[in-house]
Design a protein around this motif. Structure first.
Motif, PDB file in Angstrom:
ATOM      1  N   ARG A   6      36.057  52.243  52.775  1.00 36.72           N
ATOM      2  CA  ARG A   6      34.950  52.182  53.734  1.00 36.72           C
ATOM      3  C   ARG A   6      35.418  51.513  55.025  1.00 36.72           C
ATOM      4  O   ARG A   6      35.099  51.968  56.117  1.00 36.72           O
ATOM      5  N   SER A   7      36.201  50.443  54.899  1.00 36.10           N
ATOM      6  CA  SER A   7      36.692  49.769  56.117  1.00 36.10           C
ATOM      7  C   SER A   7      37.747  50.606  56.825  1.00 36.10           C
ATOM      8  O   SER A   7      37.852  50.569  58.042  1.00 36.10           O
ATOM      9  N   TRP A   8      38.523  51.387  56.090  1.00 37.73           N
ATOM     10  CA  TRP A   8      39.555  52.218  56.712  1.00 37.73           C
ATOM     11  C   TRP A   8      38.950  53.390  57.476  1.00 37.73           C
ATOM     12  O   TRP A   8      39.444  53.762  58.530  1.00 37.73           O
ATOM     13  N   PHE A   9      37.901  54.008  56.923  1.00 35.09           N
ATOM     14  CA  PHE A   9      37.367  55.224  57.500  1.00 35.09           C
ATOM     15  C   PHE A   9      36.091  55.021  58.310  1.00 35.09           C
ATOM     16  O   PHE A   9      35.506  55.984  58.793  1.00 35.09           O
ATOM     17  N   ALA A  10      35.670  53.777  58.479  1.00 42.28           N
ATOM     18  CA  ALA A  10      34.457  53.511  59.257  1.00 42.28           C
ATOM     19  C   ALA A  10      34.759  53.699  60.751  1.00 42.28           C
ATOM     20  O   ALA A  10      35.854  53.400  61.213  1.00 42.28           O
ATOM     21  N   PRO A  11      33.779  54.170  61.503  1.00 33.74           N
ATOM     22  CA  PRO A  11      33.958  54.228  62.956  1.00 33.74           C
ATOM     23  C   PRO A  11      34.204  52.830  63.508  1.00 33.74           C
ATOM     24  O   PRO A  11      33.714  51.854  62.949  1.00 33.74           O
ATOM     25  N   PRO A  12      34.947  52.712  64.588  1.00 31.51           N
ATOM     26  CA  PRO A  12      35.310  51.389  65.121  1.00 31.51           C
ATOM     27  C   PRO A  12      34.107  50.498  65.448  1.00 31.51           C
ATOM     28  O   PRO A  12      34.201  49.287  65.324  1.00 31.51           O
ATOM     29  N   ASP A  13      32.983  51.056  65.820  1.00 32.18           N
ATOM     30  CA  ASP A  13      31.843  50.230  66.165  1.00 32.18           C
ATOM     31  C   ASP A  13      31.108  49.680  64.941  1.00 32.18           C
ATOM     32  O   ASP A  13      30.265  48.810  65.078  1.00 32.18           O
ATOM     33  N   ARG A  14      31.426  50.136  63.753  1.00 27.77           N
ATOM     34  CA  ARG A  14      30.740  49.686  62.543  1.00 27.77           C
ATOM     35  C   ARG A  14      31.517  48.653  61.756  1.00 27.77           C
ATOM     36  O   ARG A  14      31.095  48.216  60.710  1.00 27.77           O
TER      37      ARG A  14
END
Length: 81
Positions: free
Chosen positions: A72-80
């Motif tokens: 989830r942290s690897w593929f999350a958009p940068p703003d999230r």
């Protein structure tokens, strides 16, 4: 009813191969849990079915939860993040 080490290994390999056809990583860790249980069942011939299923459930759940947290942290958009 007992599942032989070969049965666990077969299930593990099938789940890992099915992972190649899916977009998530859930089946991979469940398949790896089955392979670990196959190894334990082979190394400890008297291992009860209850212990085998418990180890499979704990390892499978832990693997999926850990992978979900990491991915989830690897593929999350940068703003999230």
């Amino acid at each position: 009813m007992d599942i032989s080490p070969l049965g666990w290994a077969t299930a593990g390999v099938v789940l890992c191969v099915l992972e190649l056809l899916t977009a998530g990583f859930g089946l991979l860790f469940i398949g790896l849990a089955a392979l670990v249980v196959a190894g334990l069942a082979w190394a400890i011939p008297g291992l009860s079915m209850t212990v085998q299923v418990l180890v499979f459930a704990v390892l499978g759940t832990a693997g999926v939860v850990a992978a979900r947290t990491v991915f989830r942290s690897w593929f999350a958009p940068p703003d999230r993040i």
